[in-house]
Design a protein around this motif. Structure first.
Motif: not given
Length: 450
Positions: A143, A145, A168-169, A171-172, A269-270, A272, A275-276
């Motif tokens: 993960f 950040r 992709r991410a 939130h990062v 980055a995987t 999101r 992950w969800l």
């Protein structure tokens, strides 16, 4: 004169033009192995089939060249008229026209050979120093950040990376460490940006990236200072320099190499959504597991409930068992007792039947006791009288009584009793024992018996 139709002499073999060209082609290919040839591009043509046709020349000569599509697609650039190049080619012959030509296997810009040699030497030196060892490679955090990017703010690679991360991410967090990626000062700025990111330690992963280009364009990433900065970075580094076929020293020093800058962002980055989706799948699995566990517990509770009795029923059940045990114990005690009583009665009856009449025996025994007592008393009296008589006789035979009547006992020096005067000698000492003592006397003379 020799007749031309005479078959006595062997005739030389006749070759076709095709066979001749094929033989010459094989001879050239065997005689000239793959070699690097330098020259200037002229008459360059790119056919619809993808093959390249051009002339390679210098100041004094020229040679036709062909580079087939399978090789040309890996060239990395399209040469133009007048370009100085170096080609790795096989000398051959084009049979249909009988033209001597070279088949090009690889092409590079002139001067790239020296750069490549410098690249190989630096790679070998840094490899020997341990910068490329797999033990130094660090795994990417699961993960992230924040992700750092070392590249030029004007580079297309930055837009590709930001677009991929936003898709992709989102939130990062993304931190840019700007640096030139091409030019004389680029290696120093790239190393400084990496060191700055390492010192701040505000990101979890660092991406060092640049778009594609020639080996000269990517040479800033073949710098020793950049390699050491990547190897000593506090966080894992992903190198995304050039295209899939491009390799730089930064790629070997990094913890992970990506084929392109976009691929570097995808590795960092995987998505999101993944992950969800994983969280939703885990939540579904947990819910199913919880429901299954609750169902099993409910069934177990029902099973225990069916086997569980009320306290009153348990007491009644235990009372019944106790009564049954008491009855069994009573029967178990009475049966041996009754059997023992019957056996005792039988033995008593047998003993009574065989019991002797002790009254007559007691009377007889009393008579015998009286007779025995009387007999014993008579025997005692008789024995006492006999004892008195023997005592009187013994008293009469007592030497002391004889001495009391005036007699004496004479013994010699050895204690022997003297009974005859013949046993005496003059001036011999003898002992005379009297009734009230004794005396030693010396014999003066001995008189024989008259």
């Amino acid at each position: 004169m020799i007749n031309s139709t005479d078959t006595t002499y062997p005739q030389p073999a006749v070759m076709t033009v095709s066979a001749l060209n094929q033989a010459v082609s094989r001879l050239l290919e065997r005689s000239f192995p793959l070699s690097w040839i330098s020259g200037e591009i002229s008459n360059f043509t790119r056919a619809s089939s993808g093959h390249w046709y051009f002339t390679l020349k210098d100041d004094a000569a020229q040679v036709r060249a062909v580079m087939f599509r399978g090789r040309a697609q890996y060239a990395g650039f399209v040469p133009r008229e007048g370009d100085k190049v170096e080609v790795r080619a096989l000398v051959t012959l084009y049979g249909p026209r009988g033209d001597y030509q070279i088949n090009v296997e690889a092409i590079r810009r002139a001067g790239v050979g020296a750069l490549f040699e410098a690249f190989v030497r630096l790679k070998e030196r840094l490899g020997a120093a341990g910068l490329f060892d797999q033990e130094r490679k660090r795994a990417l955090p699961m993960f992230a950040r924040a992700i750092g990017i070392v590249t030029s703010p004007q580079a297309a690679a930055l837009r590709d990376v930001l677009t991929a991360l936003r898709r992709r991410a989102p939130h990062v967090a993304v931190v840019l460490y700007p640096a030139l990626v091409q030019g004389q000062q680029a290696p120093e700025q790239i190393a400084a940006a990496i060191n700055t990111a390492s010192a701040r330690a505000e990101v979890d992963i660092l991406i060092v990236c640049r778009g594609g280009g020639s080996i000269e364009d990517l040479w800033s990433f073949n710098d020793e200072g950049v390699a050491y900065a990547i190897a000593n970075c506090a966080m894992p580094v992903i190198s995304g320099v050039g295209h899939e076929t491009d390799f730089t020293i930064a790629d070997f020093a990094a913890d992970l190499r990506a084929a392109t800058p976009t691929a570097a962002a995808e590795l960092a980055a995987t998505p999101r959504g993944d992950w969800l989706a994983s969280l939703r799948a885990d939540a579904t699995d947990l819910r199913r597991a919880m429901l299954r566990a609750l169902g099993e517990a409910s069934q177990t509770l029902d099973s225990h409930t069916r086997r569980l009795l009320s306290p009153a029923a348990q007491i009644a059940q235990q009372r019944g068992k106790l009564l049954a045990h008491a009855t069994a114990l009573t029967h178990a005690n009475r049966a041996p007792l009754a059997q023992s009583r019957v056996a005792f009665d039988k033995l008593h009856a047998r003993w009574t039947a065989r019991k002797p009449d002790v009254s007559a025996l007691r009377t007889r025994m009393e008579g015998l006791r009286c007779r025995a007592s009387l007999g014993i008393a008579n025997q005692h009296a008789q024995k006492r009288d006999a004892l008195r008589a023997l005592s009187a006789q013994l008293e009469m035979l007592n030497p002391q009584r004889t001495l009391e009547r005036g007699y004496a006992i004479v013994t010699d020096g050895k204690g022997a009793i003297l009974r005859s005067p013949a046993q005496l000698r003059p001036r011999e000492s003898v002992t005379v024992r009297l009734a009230e003592g004794g005396a030693k006397v010396e014999i003066a003379n001995v008189q024989p018996e008259l």
